[in-house]
Design a protein around this motif. Structure first.
Motif, short mmCIF file in Angstrom:
data_model
loop_
_atom_site.label_atom_id
_atom_site.label_comp_id
_atom_site.label_asym_id
_atom_site.label_seq_id
_atom_site.Cartn_x
_atom_site.Cartn_y
_atom_site.Cartn_z
N UNK A 98 0.85 -1.04 0.01
CA UNK A 98 -0.06 0.06 0.12
C UNK A 98 0.69 1.30 -0.14
N UNK A 99 1.90 1.18 0.62
CA UNK A 99 2.83 2.42 0.78
C UNK A 99 3.43 2.35 -0.74
N UNK A 100 3.95 1.59 -0.92
CA UNK A 100 4.60 1.67 -2.62
C UNK A 100 3.50 1.97 -3.46
N UNK A 101 2.27 1.66 -3.75
CA UNK A 101 1.36 1.98 -4.36
C UNK A 101 1.08 3.53 -4.28
N UNK A 102 1.02 4.47 -3.07
CA UNK A 102 0.96 5.82 -2.94
C UNK A 102 2.18 6.27 -3.36
N UNK A 103 3.34 5.78 -3.20
CA UNK A 103 4.59 6.38 -3.60
C UNK A 103 4.74 6.41 -4.98
N UNK A 104 4.17 5.32 -5.95
CA UNK A 104 4.25 5.63 -7.21
C UNK A 104 3.44 6.66 -7.66
N UNK A 105 2.47 7.06 -7.16
CA UNK A 105 1.63 8.45 -7.55
C UNK A 105 2.50 9.40 -7.49
N UNK A 106 3.48 9.53 -6.38
CA UNK A 106 4.10 10.81 -6.31
C UNK A 106 5.19 10.90 -7.26
#
Length: 686
Positions: free
Chosen positions: A550-558
């Motif tokens: 979940x963290x990496x999915x959010x970071x991917x948006x950034x």
């Protein structure tokens, strides 16, 4: 002096790439709501919701062109210029009193180091005599054994070439310092410069630079050109074996612990036991051969590259590293390539600025000790500590309130949060300078002595316990950093001043400035890299698999957000590298949110003073944007797009706020406005 000699590996993430420095005006402990923001700098013709950076900073940028001796100009650079003047006063006073100062005092050493650098006549008279013994020794290297022996000796005196070597916290046992050997040996910014067609002009200029330096030492032009061709081929081979900047962001590519015997099997022509012995460094149970494939290629080159080509490579880097401290033709050539050709700087800096840089490089903490006495009163440290505490508490509340993280991972995150060590201003204990001999009339010898002294100081940490209280920035540095290996957030004295921090400024300005800086550094403990280390500084996984995804999915948006930014109007195909800048962008996004929460906790139930017609929240976001005002030369920006883990300043001004509903509310922005990211693209992490 030598580019391959490493500073301690602290896995530090900083607020800005460079370390601009600045003086700190005396501060008062109590804040008031007096105006500290010039509303005349705002451009009402540009809606804040369309381009917040242009609205907040466009008029200032237009009115403040980049000085000819700089590649960029902005808030940090203004502060650095102030600092240079303050530091100049300190070193010139030290110079004036050096002959009568206590023998061996830091004042005397700083004064003599500065004096020797300002003696242009003596430096010019020496030509390149100071490095002739090194060049003569290199000229005698006739086989692999001799080359390896020379490398051992050069590293021992702090002038190593070909790779980097220095201390750092053990990734698996951060309480101890071990040795790290890392890839290096390149003269151009990144491996891509050696292989990509778009950099062929830079390669041609680099060839000319190499040849010119050889010619300055008396080598005929034709021979110098042949040497340059061989050196470029040599470095290209190293470059092809080197990891990219993005790859190096992964801790798995920064640490490979092995015994001496295991390392020797990777480099059969380079004996690490002999190397450690030459440096008088304990090998212990092993060290990190951080990029094994690079060293495998380095060893192959020891075996199959002709000795003559090795001699040329070592001779060139010996000249190149020394050129800033030799006679005027060498200094001018150094600037012509690295300053003008590579970064687009029109004019070289004044000699006193260059010499002051050398003083900072050689005795920076000693100069900081004198600086703090004049520019950092104790009450400023106390006020900053209160801000740190408030922002840290806001980070804790954010972690506790996350709806995407499990309780199991939250417990580990809060455990790490509880072990943060904030350090403010300057070291509690100053390092000593006994044993460093500085003469009043030999600049090159002084720089080399300081380099060797500092490298020995760092090498002596290997095999010792990690000192969490050690600083890796000087007090006069306008910057801040987080260290994964020690889980510390560090704020040098010089950043605790306008426009980051105002003794008489209202809370909105201070939280939008230094508060967001504090949050940024704390946020690094939970960015894409920092989140792979625990509170003790060990590289261990404290996440559940689902939470990490979940963290990496959010970071991917950034990553996607910053990948879309293109800073150069005439080169729209040149984009920010969202993966390279991810850690800093997470720091900005988290830091600004933490600071905003801290402001609401401190002042949210108080009447809004509406200073100069600006609401509390508007002043907060404007303070953030003003930190990043500035301009940069196109050539310098191109280099930074390839090398800098920080996004261009104008995108830092808008990147984080565009993800925050509080910004849209503060300025009345609506869905569809450029400063309001669509709901499905909005980034929420911490």
């Amino acid at each position: 002096m030598a580019a391959s000699v490493l500073k301690p590996l602290v896995l530090a993430t900083t607020l800005v790439l460079a370390a601009p420095q600045a003086s700190l005006r005396a501060a008062e402990p109590a804040a008031s709501a007096s105006p500290v923001f010039d509303v005349g700098e705002l451009d009402p013709s540009i809606p804040a919701c369309r381009d917040f950076n242009a609205y907040a900073n466009g008029k200032w940028v237009a009115a403040n062109p980049i000085p000819a001796d700089r590649t960029r100009w902005g808030a940090f650079d203004e502060l650095r210029e102030q600092s240079l003047q303050a530091q100049r006063d300190i070193v010139e006073a030290a110079d004036a009193g050096a002959d009568k100062a206590t023998a061996g005092s830091i004042g005397q050493k700083i004064g003599w180091l500065y004096r020797s650098g300002m003696d242009a006549a003596a430096i010019d008279a020496a030509g390149f005599d100071p490095i002739k013994p090194d060049l003569d020794a290199i000229a005698k290297l006739d086989d692999t054994a001799a080359i390896v022996a020379w490398l051992d000796e050069a590293f021992a005196r702090g002038d190593g070439q070909g790779f980097g070597f220095g201390p750092g916290s053990d990734f698996k046992d951060a309480a101890r310092q071990i040795a790290f050997a890392r890839q290096g040996g390149l003269g151009l910014p990144t491996p891509d410069y050696y292989t990509q067609d778009e950099y062929k002009d830079i390669r041609s200029a680099y060839l000319a630079h190499i040849a010119k330096l050889f010619e300055l030492t008396g080598v005929p032009a034709a021979d110098a050109k042949a040497k340059a061709d061989g050196i470029l081929a040599f470095e290209t081979r190293l470059a092809k074996a080197s990891l990219s900047r993005v790859e190096l962001r992964d801790p798995a590519n920064q640490y490979h612990f092995m015994t001496i015997e295991e390392a020797n099997r990777i480099t059969p022509h380079f004996d690490w036991a002999a190397f450690f012995k030459a440096l008088d460094v304990p090998a212990g149970d092993g060290f990190s051969l951080s990029q094994p494939e690079f060293f495998r290629q380095f060893d192959a080159m020891l075996a199959d590259v002709p000795a003559a080509q090795w001699r040329d490579y070592l001779a060139f880097h010996t000249i190149d590293d020394a050129s800033e401290y030799l006679s005027t033709p060498f200094q001018d050539e150094n600037f012509a390539f690295y300053g003008h050709t590579l970064n687009g700087q029109p004019e070289q800096r004044a000699r006193w600025k260059r010499v002051l840089e050398a003083v900072n490089g050689g005795m920076g903490e000693a100069l900081g000790q004198l600086y703090v006495k004049q520019y950092f009163p104790p009450e400023a440290k106390a006020r900053a500590q209160a801000l740190v505490d408030n922002v840290r508490n806001a980070l804790k509340a954010r972690i506790e309130g996350l709806d995407w993280m499990s309780d199991e991972t939250k417990a580990k995150a809060l455990e790490k949060w509880s072990t943060f060590l904030p350090k403010i201003g300057y070291p509690d204990t100053w390092r000593g300078w006994d044993g460093l001999d500085i003469a009043p009339d030999d600049y090159f010898a002084n720089v080399r002595a300081a380099n060797a002294f500092n490298y020995r100081y760092r090498l002596d940490k290997i095999g010792q316990p990690t000192d969490r209280y050690e600083w890796h920035m000087t007090p006069q540095t306008v910057n801040a950093y987080y260290s994964s290996g020690t889980n510390t957030i560090n704020f040098p004295a010089a950043i605790l001043q306008p426009p980051f921090f105002y003794a008489h400024g209202d809370d909105a300005i201070n939280y939008g400035g230094i508060g967001a800086v504090i949050g940024h550094e704390a946020g690094h403990g939970f960015d894409d890299k920092g989140s792979q280390f625990d509170g003790a500084g060990n590289n261990v996984n404290w996440w559940t698999k689902a939470d990490r995804e979940r963290f990496e999915a959010r970071a991917d948006k950034l990553v996607a957000q910053f990948d879309a930014y293109a800073p150069l109007a005439d080169q729209p195909d040149k984009h920010v590298n969202g993966k390279l800048t991810l850690g800093e962008n997470i720091g900005d996004l988290g830091g600004l949110n933490f600071a905003y929460d801290a402001l609401q906790a401190a002042d949210g139930d108080k009447p809004d003073p509406m200073i100069d017609g600006l609401s509390r929240d508007q002043r907060f976001f404007l303070s953030w944007a003003r930190v990043w005002r500035g301009n940069i030369r196109d050539k310098a920006q191109l280099v930074l797009l390839n090398t800098d883990p920080h996004a261009p300043a104008k995108f830092r001004a808008i990147g984080a706020p565009s993800n925050m509903p509080a910004f849209a509310e503060a300025f009345g922005c609506k869905a569809g406005d450029p400063m309001v990211r669509p709901e499905d693209q909005r980034v929420r992490i911490w």
